[in-house]
Design a protein around this motif. Structure first.
Motif, mmCIF file in Angstrom:
data_model
loop_
_atom_site.group_PDB
_atom_site.id
_atom_site.type_symbol
_atom_site.label_atom_id
_atom_site.label_comp_id
_atom_site.label_asym_id
_atom_site.label_seq_id
_atom_site.Cartn_x
_atom_site.Cartn_y
_atom_site.Cartn_z
ATOM 1 N N MET A 268 0.868 -1.165 -0.027
ATOM 2 C CA MET A 268 -0.117 -0.071 0.052
ATOM 3 C C MET A 268 0.736 1.362 -0.229
ATOM 4 S SD MET A 268 -3.266 1.083 2.466
ATOM 5 C CE MET A 268 -4.354 0.127 1.754
ATOM 6 N N ASN A 275 6.730 -2.296 -6.269
ATOM 7 C CA ASN A 275 5.440 -2.509 -6.804
ATOM 8 C C ASN A 275 5.368 -2.795 -8.420
ATOM 9 O OD1 ASN A 275 3.939 -2.372 -4.149
ATOM 10 N ND2 ASN A 275 3.588 -0.368 -4.430
ATOM 11 N N GLY A 297 -2.328 -6.118 -2.250
ATOM 12 C CA GLY A 297 -3.390 -5.395 -2.884
ATOM 13 C C GLY A 297 -4.370 -6.462 -3.554
ATOM 14 N N VAL A 555 -1.561 2.873 -2.574
ATOM 15 C CA VAL A 555 -2.379 1.978 -3.432
ATOM 16 C C VAL A 555 -3.597 1.828 -2.698
ATOM 17 C CG1 VAL A 555 -2.604 -0.436 -4.247
ATOM 18 C CG2 VAL A 555 -0.209 0.700 -4.022
ATOM 19 N N LYS A 559 -7.021 -2.059 -5.255
ATOM 20 C CA LYS A 559 -6.468 -1.736 -6.552
ATOM 21 C C LYS A 559 -5.341 -2.772 -6.466
ATOM 22 C CE LYS A 559 -9.077 1.631 -7.956
ATOM 23 N NZ LYS A 559 -9.824 1.448 -9.089
ATOM 24 N N SER A 560 -4.862 -2.900 -7.732
ATOM 25 C CA SER A 560 -3.283 -3.513 -7.977
ATOM 26 C C SER A 560 -2.227 -2.775 -7.545
ATOM 27 C CB SER A 560 -3.100 -3.917 -9.393
ATOM 28 O OG SER A 560 -2.572 -2.875 -10.144
ATOM 29 N N ASN A 561 -1.029 -3.574 -7.047
ATOM 30 C CA ASN A 561 -0.055 -2.627 -6.677
ATOM 31 C C ASN A 561 0.707 -1.751 -7.619
ATOM 32 O OD1 ASN A 561 -0.119 -3.973 -4.279
ATOM 33 N ND2 ASN A 561 1.990 -4.960 -4.156
ATOM 34 N N TYR A 564 -1.052 2.798 -8.355
ATOM 35 C CA TYR A 564 -0.690 3.736 -6.941
ATOM 36 C C TYR A 564 -0.962 5.027 -7.109
ATOM 37 C CZ TYR A 564 3.747 3.389 -9.560
ATOM 38 O OH TYR A 564 4.732 3.619 -10.567
#
Length: 571
Positions: A268, A275, A297, A555, A559-561, A564
């Motif tokens: 995050m 990421n 994530g 993040v 959501k995906s890493n 961001y």
């Protein structure tokens, strides 16, 4: 003729035999027999001002030493107040023995004064709970409880003691204190179910390990707190393979911050490099990690192109979030030496590298991305003023925690202690007390926020009473900072419940507790700060932080890493 001994006396002798030197607690009527026996012991008691504080003090002892600690509380509200600290210990695998008083056996179930159904309430947050009804079981219960707390994936074990049971007599057989029950199975020691594993023996695992490495074009190590005891050999492992690594919050310090192969903290508030690497890697080697949501994530979007190898001591963690292609249920200490294998030993291409030159260039680009944030200079300046020598850095939970995680130059992982899985505000001060009790020759620096410090503020009295080498660093922005940040980003700047409209004067408050105080302004009074933190005993340092400083990268949940937010304008 055999000598008899009370249950409470036997418990204290058992704890002495295990080398326990400190017990944190708050006494009450139902646990006074145990306290009477404690008074005759060489074990020192630290009187917390709240049972939650006692639990975190015990955590500080256990987290900093790796050994089982103990905490004593009374029944009813004593049990209820302790729950938060025990839940935190369970999530972060902290070995503790919890002893709670209980109403006498003939009153159980009658709603007696200060009665709670302790077993039912706490069973989900401990490895095991014992409700003692037969005093003669105490010797075997204590041995089993200690082994369960300290073996496998460590954690808290709870022993609930009715007041009358504590005063019952049992045979005093000193040799029982040292006897071992042998291997005690529990849920953490089951074999991995067949459908969740691809190998059942170390030889087969290593054979497949070589195959996956040989095929990988961009492998990546994903290392967590469960592996930190092997940080020295893990540092050698990434150098051996020249494979980059990312770490979780709990794994910070495993790799040196300036190591070219260390991409930093993932998740995050992780680094851009960490990421981004997760998004492109084709082999993820996960060691001592839980695949928790703050780290990965959206699990469906995590490492979409990667085969996954997972090594962990806990069978329940393997395949719980992401199904691995290859797994091994082992303590990393048992297998790490076997992982140093040349996957290309049968290849004629002696110059072949696991990481290609293009990928090495990309890693260099990620590593060169500047970390632009005023908190970085603040944290690093503070770190530069700390006297040379081993020390501990502890944080509470909030923006200050993430800034320390992002920017503090940790040299090794055991000096870094924070609340990970539960993210418990109020953790920092009492945990720092426990760390200092167990490590009296080292300085302890506790970073906290104006929200967190108020949650266990009463333990400043315990800190002063024990006169410990704990320096409190309060980063005060007048808000619950992480809450405000999300309200900035997602809730239209509606600061519902996140702003403090009144705070105590911390200089007067510190004086009331007899603790030296300084308000620090970077570059303004660095000498005064350096002088204060260089002195033995406790100190309180306050730093005023603008409320619009955020923690970035960020993040959003779900959501995906790679999705961001990098809004440095708001910092």
């Amino acid at each position: 003729m055999w000598e008899t001994i009370t249950v409470s006396q036997y418990i204290i002798q058992f704890l002495e035999s295990k080398g326990i030197q400190w017990i944190a607690g708050v006494p009450g009527g139902t646990i006074l027999p145990l306290y009477e026996s404690l008074a005759a012991s060489n074990i020192k008691h630290v009187l917390a001002r709240h049972e939650q504080g006692a639990g975190f003090i015990a955590q500080g002892i256990a987290r900093s030493t790796g050994e089982v600690s103990a905490v004593f509380v009374s029944s009813g509200p004593g049990v209820a107040n302790l729950i938060t600290a025990v839940a935190d210990a369970q999530r972060d695998s902290v070995p503790m023995l919890v002893f709670s008083g209980q109403v006498p056996t003939h009153l159980k179930g009658t709603d007696a004064f200060q009665e709670l159904d302790t077993e039912r309430i706490v069973s989900s947050m401990v490895k095991k709970i014992y409700s003692i009804e037969d005093p003669n079981l105490i010797p075997s219960v204590l041995r089993e409880a200690y082994n369960i707390a300290s073996e496998g994936k460590k954690g808290p074990v709870w022993i609930d003691l009715p007041k009358d049971i504590q005063t019952e007599t049992i045979l005093n057989l000193p040799n029982l204190l040292m006897e071992s029950e042998g291997h005690i199975p529990d849920s953490n020691e089951e074999l991995i179910p067949f459908e969740r594993e691809t190998s059942t023996t170390l030889d087969l695992f290593l054979s497949e390990w070589k195959e996956y490495l040989a095929k990988a074009k961009f492998p990546l190590f994903y290392i967590g707190g469960g592996a930190k005891k092997e940080y020295k050999r893990l540092r050698k492992l990434i150098q051996y393979y020249q494979i980059p690594a990312v770490t979780t919050l709990m794994g910070l310090g495993i790799f040196e911050k300036n190591d070219p192969l260390n991409l930093g903290m993932m998740g995050m508030h992780g680094t851009i490099g960490a990421n981004e690497a997760l998004g492109v890697c084709d082999l993820l080697i996960a060691i001592g990690v839980r695949f928790d949501d703050r780290a990965i994530g959206n699990k469906e979007l995590f490492c979409p192109n990667a085969n996954i190898i997972h090594i962990d001591i806990d069978a329940n963690e393997i395949g719980k979030i992401r199904k691995p292609n290859l797994s091994l249920k082992k303590d990393i200490s048992e297998v790490i030496n076997f992982l140093f294998i040349n996957p290309f030993e049968n290849s004629n291409d002696m110059e072949k590298e696991i990481i290609g030159k293009n990928d090495q260039m990309q890693i260099g680009v990620w590593k060169s991305i500047p970390e632009i944030h005023p908190a970085k200079e603040l944290i690093q300046t503070f770190a530069s003023l700390i006297p040379n020598g081993e020390h501990f850095v502890i944080t509470d939970v909030g923006q200050h925690q993430m800034w320390v995680a992002q920017y503090y130059p940790f040299k090794e992982p055991n000096s870094w202690i924070t609340s990970g899985g539960q993210g418990t505000m109020g953790f920092g001060l009492p945990t720092s007390i426990g760390v200092s009790l167990a490590n009296s020759n080292k300085q302890v620096y506790c970073f906290t926020g104006d929200g967190s410090i108020m949650m266990n503020l009463q333990e400043l009295a315990t800190l002063r009473e024990q006169n410990l080498n704990v320096k409190i660093i309060l980063m005060n922005n007048g808000h619950l900072g992480l809450v405000k940040q999300q309200q900035d980003l997602f809730y239209g700047n509606v600061y519902s419940g996140s702003k403090f409209y009144y705070h105590p004067d911390f200089s007067i408050l510190s004086a009331a507790f007899g603790i030296p105080y300084l308000i620090w302004e970077k570059d303004g009074n660095d000498y005064e700060l350096e002088t204060l933190i260089g002195k033995p005993g406790p100190a309180f340092v306050e730093i005023k932080i603008p409320p619009d400083w955020g923690v970035y990268p960020f993040v959003p949940g779900g959501k995906s890493n790679q999705d961001y937010i990098l809004d440095l304008a708001k910092t």
